[in-house]
Design an enzyme around this catalytic site. Structure first.
Site: not given
Length: 165
Positions: A53, A55, A83, A86
């Protein structure tokens, strides 16, 4: 607020890079003392990595740059609400503040489904700001998923017609 707009636009540039690669258009930048320390975007598809991801990409790059997993004194700008995974990484990294653009009603962990940032059982709290450039980020995401659905529909139609032949 003006600096939030500036850095969110930097994150949007990263989201557009993800879009060009066929990734879900999510971008992020980590800022320390008013300077971008790291930039990143989603790479799940191209890297075949469920943890890739935007992040996580930025946190990894920043930890290497600072030679420390503790990223105190930083703000993370991301185009989509983080999410659970993260937010866990953000808390572990001791990021002070997260600014996100669009809410994620299906996976968001900063208020949509969960609000991990305010969980008093955890050893670190994260300040959250939301809705910065929400329309621009939402437009990118809606366009991506609309195009994806269109391609899937066309693909199904093509496979049906080849079976009929």
């Amino acid at each position: 607020m003006e600096k939030d707009l500036f850095f969110m636009n930097e994150a949007l540039k990263e989201a557009k890079k993800a879009l060009k690669r066929g990734e879900v258009p999510v971008g992020a930048v980590l800022v320390h003392k008013g300077i971008v320390a790291a930039r990143g975007h989603n790479k799940k598809e191209t890297g075949n990595d469920p943890t890739a991801h935007a992040e996580v990409d930025v946190l990894r790059k920043s930890a290497k740059k600072f030679k420390s997993w503790r990223l105190t004194g930083t703000t993370l700008y991301v185009t989509l609400e983080p999410c659970l995974m993260c937010m866990g990484a953000i808390i572990q990294a001791r990021v002070d503040r997260v600014v996100f653009a669009a809410f994620d009603p299906k996976a968001g962990a900063c208020g949509s489904l969960y609000d991990i940032s305010k969980d008093l059982r955890l050893n670190h709290r994260v300040e959250i700001a939301s809705g910065v450039e929400e329309e621009a980020a939402g437009k990118l995401l809606r366009g991506f998923f609309s195009e994806l659905r269109k391609k899937r529909k066309e693909s199904k139609g093509a496979s049906r017609s080849s079976r009929a032949a």
